[in-house]
Design a protein around this motif. Structure first.
Motif, mmCIF file in Angstrom:
data_model
loop_
_atom_site.group_PDB
_atom_site.id
_atom_site.type_symbol
_atom_site.label_atom_id
_atom_site.label_comp_id
_atom_site.label_asym_id
_atom_site.label_seq_id
_atom_site.Cartn_x
_atom_site.Cartn_y
_atom_site.Cartn_z
ATOM 1 N N HIS A 15 58.714 12.688 24.525
ATOM 2 C CA HIS A 15 59.765 11.761 24.521
ATOM 3 C C HIS A 15 61.346 12.488 24.273
ATOM 4 C CE1 HIS A 15 61.249 7.603 24.461
ATOM 5 N NE2 HIS A 15 62.105 7.937 23.387
ATOM 6 N N GLN A 16 61.153 13.466 23.369
ATOM 7 C CA GLN A 16 62.364 13.962 23.355
ATOM 8 C C GLN A 16 62.810 14.871 24.184
ATOM 9 O OE1 GLN A 16 63.091 15.369 18.737
ATOM 10 N NE2 GLN A 16 60.622 15.419 19.127
ATOM 11 N N ILE A 17 62.020 15.160 25.337
ATOM 12 C CA ILE A 17 62.501 16.022 26.179
ATOM 13 C C ILE A 17 62.416 15.664 27.584
ATOM 14 C CG2 ILE A 17 62.240 18.284 24.679
ATOM 15 C CD1 ILE A 17 59.310 18.770 26.728
ATOM 16 N N PRO A 18 62.942 14.484 27.989
ATOM 17 C CA PRO A 18 62.951 13.972 29.281
ATOM 18 C C PRO A 18 63.707 14.575 30.489
ATOM 19 C CG PRO A 18 64.554 12.528 28.048
ATOM 20 C CD PRO A 18 63.747 13.728 27.146
ATOM 21 N N GLU A 19 62.891 14.450 31.524
ATOM 22 C CA GLU A 19 63.776 15.343 32.648
ATOM 23 C C GLU A 19 63.608 14.411 33.827
ATOM 24 O OE1 GLU A 19 63.337 20.119 31.683
ATOM 25 O OE2 GLU A 19 61.385 18.945 31.586
ATOM 26 N N LEU A 20 64.748 14.685 34.640
ATOM 27 C CA LEU A 20 64.549 14.004 35.889
ATOM 28 C C LEU A 20 63.894 14.596 36.968
ATOM 29 C CD1 LEU A 20 68.500 13.191 35.888
ATOM 30 C CD2 LEU A 20 66.718 11.776 35.292
ATOM 31 N N ALA A 21 63.596 13.860 38.078
ATOM 32 C CA ALA A 21 62.611 14.495 39.298
ATOM 33 C C ALA A 21 63.168 15.915 39.696
ATOM 34 C CB ALA A 21 62.824 13.353 40.407
ATOM 35 N N LEU A 22 61.861 16.516 39.662
ATOM 36 C CA LEU A 22 62.000 17.858 40.332
ATOM 37 C C LEU A 22 62.718 18.830 39.331
ATOM 38 C CD1 LEU A 22 62.508 17.258 44.196
ATOM 39 C CD2 LEU A 22 60.480 17.428 42.820
ATOM 40 N N LYS A 23 62.959 18.329 38.189
ATOM 41 C CA LYS A 23 63.681 19.292 37.218
ATOM 42 C C LYS A 23 62.839 19.316 36.040
ATOM 43 C CE LYS A 23 68.188 18.214 39.361
ATOM 44 N NZ LYS A 23 69.717 17.884 38.923
ATOM 45 N N GLU A 24 61.706 18.996 35.988
ATOM 46 C CA GLU A 24 60.832 18.900 34.761
ATOM 47 C C GLU A 24 60.344 20.224 34.115
ATOM 48 O OE1 GLU A 24 59.962 15.601 37.895
ATOM 49 O OE2 GLU A 24 59.923 17.883 37.698
ATOM 50 N N TYR A 25 61.198 21.182 34.269
ATOM 51 C CA TYR A 25 60.837 22.469 33.806
ATOM 52 C C TYR A 25 60.130 22.652 32.176
ATOM 53 C CZ TYR A 25 62.751 23.716 38.122
ATOM 54 O OH TYR A 25 62.913 23.513 39.634
ATOM 55 N N GLU A 26 61.054 22.050 31.329
ATOM 56 C CA GLU A 26 60.564 22.052 30.045
ATOM 57 C C GLU A 26 59.422 21.195 29.593
ATOM 58 O OE1 GLU A 26 62.692 21.405 25.496
ATOM 59 O OE2 GLU A 26 63.864 20.771 27.232
ATOM 60 N N THR A 27 59.186 20.091 30.399
ATOM 61 C CA THR A 27 58.019 19.412 30.295
ATOM 62 C C THR A 27 56.926 19.944 30.755
ATOM 63 O OG1 THR A 27 59.406 17.261 30.724
ATOM 64 C CG2 THR A 27 57.010 17.134 30.899
ATOM 65 N N HIS A 28 57.072 20.621 31.850
ATOM 66 C CA HIS A 28 56.003 21.480 32.579
ATOM 67 C C HIS A 28 55.565 22.779 31.778
ATOM 68 C CE1 HIS A 28 54.250 24.473 35.272
ATOM 69 N NE2 HIS A 28 53.940 23.787 35.984
ATOM 70 N N ALA A 29 56.503 23.224 30.882
ATOM 71 C CA ALA A 29 55.990 24.645 30.066
ATOM 72 C C ALA A 29 55.233 23.898 28.891
ATOM 73 C CB ALA A 29 57.431 25.123 29.769
ATOM 74 N N TYR A 30 55.697 22.639 28.445
ATOM 75 C CA TYR A 30 55.215 22.182 27.109
ATOM 76 C C TYR A 30 53.781 21.542 27.270
ATOM 77 C CZ TYR A 30 53.973 19.163 22.896
ATOM 78 O OH TYR A 30 53.550 18.698 21.955
ATOM 79 N N LEU A 31 53.426 21.077 28.643
ATOM 80 C CA LEU A 31 52.334 20.585 28.906
ATOM 81 C C LEU A 31 51.433 21.987 29.164
ATOM 82 C CD1 LEU A 31 53.324 18.270 32.079
ATOM 83 C CD2 LEU A 31 52.019 17.528 29.695
#
Length: 382
Positions: A15-31
């Protein structure tokens, strides 16, 4: 297997690291970081080069009859959060206002269960970027990431619903979400002095007529017992009160419960625009952009099985829901693969896309339990 407390902590971090479409790099790394902790010798992880913020995880079954796909979306919205939560968004102007942090967490919970309880069938988890815009599902399909062992035989996915009790499962036969199409219409006439209308061709008059005609599409061309919407949300014309406008622009949205209905509405719009050109001597340019936001039309056989399971499973609160006119790009994938989308209740006074959306975290484990139970039961069917 991830515990309920661990899942809640994961959700709060997401929830603290939301990112917009096609820019989800931090989310991807955390997953990837979370999934690495669950890695087994029967799990394979892939980041497709064709869609670098997407993530595919294949859990290989013990005696696979099929590959069952499970999709979760990972992007957020350009909304400034106003929840006041201690784990509020750390990215200014961006928020998980549609609850995709809940979606991802539930998917990780399901994945963690099968990482410690090897499934009978193959399970493919698709962490999809760009649901809110840029139609990530369509991009994934068109760029060929569902090939070979990465191709599901059937697909499932959820969307959270603040109007349902926390952890409740909602679904229906037929269409769950409407398909959506953006429409833009430019009308070119001839500007002139307000005192000499005979020497001009007023784009505003033509526009007003077209707006009225558009409202007849649903009322006179669509079956009354079905549901469709054509909304003109923005109009622009003119610069000053005493000048006849030579150009007018309309922007709006179309929503329909079947792809057939949407195409029929498109055809009627084209016909009305052509008629306007003849009637008013103007030039009309119509732009229709649906992208991947097709109606979410649930597969009859698979959805019947899903509903039957959820209606009888111990501890599951199943609610039959009505179709919603909101859009979801999972509809495009369901047009390519048979499958089912369903609701997960998150019980909140705020609505989806609201700056104050605060889903109940009790919904996470309940969702994981219901979904793992269903997938296990599905694997025991032929």
């Amino acid at each position: 297997m991830l515990s309920e407390n661990e899942l809640i902590q994961i959700r709060r971090h997401l929830h603290q690291i939301p990112e917009l479409a096609l820019k989800e790099y931090e989310t991807h790394a955390y997953l990837l970081q979370v999934i690495a902790q669950l890695q087994t010798d029967y799990m394979e992880v892939q980041t497709p080069a064709e869609l670098p913020t997407a993530l595919l995880v294949l859990i290989k079954g013990t005696a696979p009859q099929r590959t069952i796909g499970y999709r979760t979306d990972i992007d957020a919205l350009p909304v400034t959060e106003a929840t006041g939560l201690p784990f509020t968004s750390q990215h200014p102007g961006v928020m998980h206002a549609c609850g995709h942090d809940i979606h991802m967490t539930v998917a990780l919970g399901v994945l963690s269960y099968f990482a410690s309880h090897q499934p009978k069938d193959n399970l493919l988890f698709f962490f999809q970027p760009a649901e809110e815009s840029e139609n990530g599902g369509k991009l994934a399909y068109e760029r060929g990431i569902f090939n070979g062992q990465w191709r599901p035989d059937e697909f499932y996915g959820l969307h959270d619903n603040p109007d349902l009790p926390a952890g409740a499962i909602g679904c229906r036969m037929g269409t769950l979400f409407a398909g959506t199409t953006e429409l833009n219409i430019d009308i070119e006439g001839q500007g002139g002095h307000a005192a000499f209308p005979q020497d001009a061709n007023d784009a505003v008059v033509a526009m007003a007529t077209l707006v009225t005609q558009i409202q007849t599409i649903v009322s006179r061309n669509i079956d009354p017992i079905q549901s469709g919407v054509v909304t003109i949300g923005k109009v622009e014309a003119g610069t000053i009160r005493n000048v006849i406008a030579g150009h007018a622009r309309l922007e709006g949205t179309i929503r329909g419960l079947t792809q057939e209905m949407l195409l029929k509405i498109d055809d009627r719009l084209r016909a009305l625009c052509q008629g306007l050109e003849v009637s008013f001597g103007v030039k009309v340019e119509l732009e229709l952009n649906q992208g991947g936001y097709w109606p979410v039309e649930n597969n009859p056989a698979l959805t019947k099985r899903f509903i039957n399971y959820m209606q009888t499973a111990p501890g599951v609160n199943f609610i039959e829901t009505k179709p919603a006119m909101t859009g979801e790009d999972f509809g495009y994938l369901l047009a390519k693969f048979p499958g089912t989308m369903f609701w997960l209740g998150v019980e909140d006074d705020a609505q989806l896309h609201s700056a104050t959306l605060t889903p109940k975290e009790a919904s996470i484990q309940r969702g994981v339990t219901a979904i793992t139970g269903f997938l296990t039961a599905r694997m025991n069917e032929k």
